[in-house]
Enzyme design. Sequence first.
Site, PDB file in Angstrom:
ATOM      1  NE  ARG A  69      44.387 -21.743  64.437  1.00  0.00           N
ATOM      2  CZ  ARG A  69      44.865 -21.639  65.646  1.00  0.00           C
ATOM      3  NH1 ARG A  69      44.327 -20.952  66.555  1.00  0.00           N
ATOM      4  NH2 ARG A  69      45.849 -22.687  66.260  1.00  0.00           N
ATOM      5  CE1 TYR A 123      22.456 -17.726  51.710  1.00  0.00           C
ATOM      6  CE2 TYR A 123      23.506 -18.410  53.957  1.00  0.00           C
ATOM      7  CZ  TYR A 123      23.401 -18.714  52.561  1.00  0.00           C
ATOM      8  OH  TYR A 123      24.004 -19.558  51.946  1.00  0.00           O
ATOM      9  CG  ASP A 189      22.817 -10.929  56.393  1.00  0.00           C
ATOM     10  OD1 ASP A 189      23.509 -10.350  55.314  1.00  0.00           O
ATOM     11  OD2 ASP A 189      22.963 -12.311  56.230  1.00  0.00           O
ATOM     12  CE  LYS A 214      26.479 -15.181  48.984  1.00  0.00           C
ATOM     13  NZ  LYS A 214      25.533 -15.323  49.948  1.00  0.00           N
TER      14      LYS A 214
END
Length: 396
Positions: A69, A123, A189, A214
């Site tokens: 982590r 988005y 973005d 994407k």
Amino acid sequence: MTTSNDAPLRLDSLAVHAGREDFEALGVHATPIDLSSTYPLPSIDIGGDAYERGATGGDLHDTTAVYQRLWNPTVARFEQAFAALEGAEQAVAFASGMATTTAVLTAAKQRRGSHVVALRPLYGGTDHLLATGLLGTETTFVDAVEQVAAAVRPDTGLVIAETPANPTLELVDLAALVAAAGEAPVLVDNTFATPVLQRPLEHGVALSLHSATKYIGGHGDVMGGVVACDEAWAQAIRPIRAITGAIAHPFSAYLMHRGLQTLPLRVRAQQANAQQVAEALAAMAGVDRVHYPGLEGSDPGGLVGEGRQMAGPGSMLAIDLGTHARAAAVAEGVRLFTHAVSLGSVDSLIQQPASLTHRPVAPEARPGAGVLRLSIGLEHPADLVADLEQAIASAG
Ligand SMILES: *Cc1c(COP(=O)(O)O)cnc(C)c1O
């Protein structure tokens, strides 16, 4: 990375080689995937120092990584490569695009203030996160760059925009946006453009964020996110990632890193297909409007056409079919396209934003029910056009 005569490598070469500089010394040709959730500690003191460094945003490449982590070498390789493509000092990778946005908003709140100026359209998930104020942010939504300067306040931690925007491909002039934001840092973005077509940091933007789910992954088989930024932002974002547990999984990082190798090739080939599909749709009976930055009149500022901001219009487009019934008939009537959310894969996808990706957006900012968003893949463009033609003809 540089060539043998010390010239900086071009984007295509970086895409293939960045983050792989030590392979020869390691004696490997493909990226090693380190799946360790925990790491042996050489001593309590070294482990404790490394933990402290990891939890405060530091790099653990030269010591024990302590715990996945905090830091992971496979993730770090992808980050190094991605930063090189964006022309950034640093990149920080996450388990999803939304996890990335969450960490950046939290960092902006800590660094500067909890107010956000958000330029619509965005988005749907980003719009939703901001509108709910879930993270303790307060958002002023604006509809044009000209409204940004008046919306910025002393406690504005971040100005957020997306270009080309989701789903109707509006373009934002980044230099104008950065000027309007003044002292407030700008996040863009960059998911639709990818660093192949647009590098926001070159226009004064502080943070370039991606849903790597994407185009970066590119094959519809990985979920991830990444933000490219300077050292100071990375230092602020990494501890939040460590504390909230949002780091990308090493196997996802491997897939994202591998995706970079063909990213320039895929982006340009999908873009060439999209141009052909957009032109065919613009001439097709039954289509009210085609939104695509590569069509005449879609780029009045010359951001794409004159290369002021983008190296091409990309491979996302939207069509307006007027009504929900006709949009549904086309989305459900295609055979080669897959009716599914997401985008940027090697196969073509189609979906209706109003019911799906932009469902959580306030009604006044939601796209019309006749709008379909298309992500153009690597199929032959004539096959894609034929598929749309039959579906639109049957929709009546
Ligand atoms: C998909 C997407 C996101 C969200 O990313 P996830 O990986 O789904 O969390 C953010 N911005 C844009 C433009 C997207 O398409």
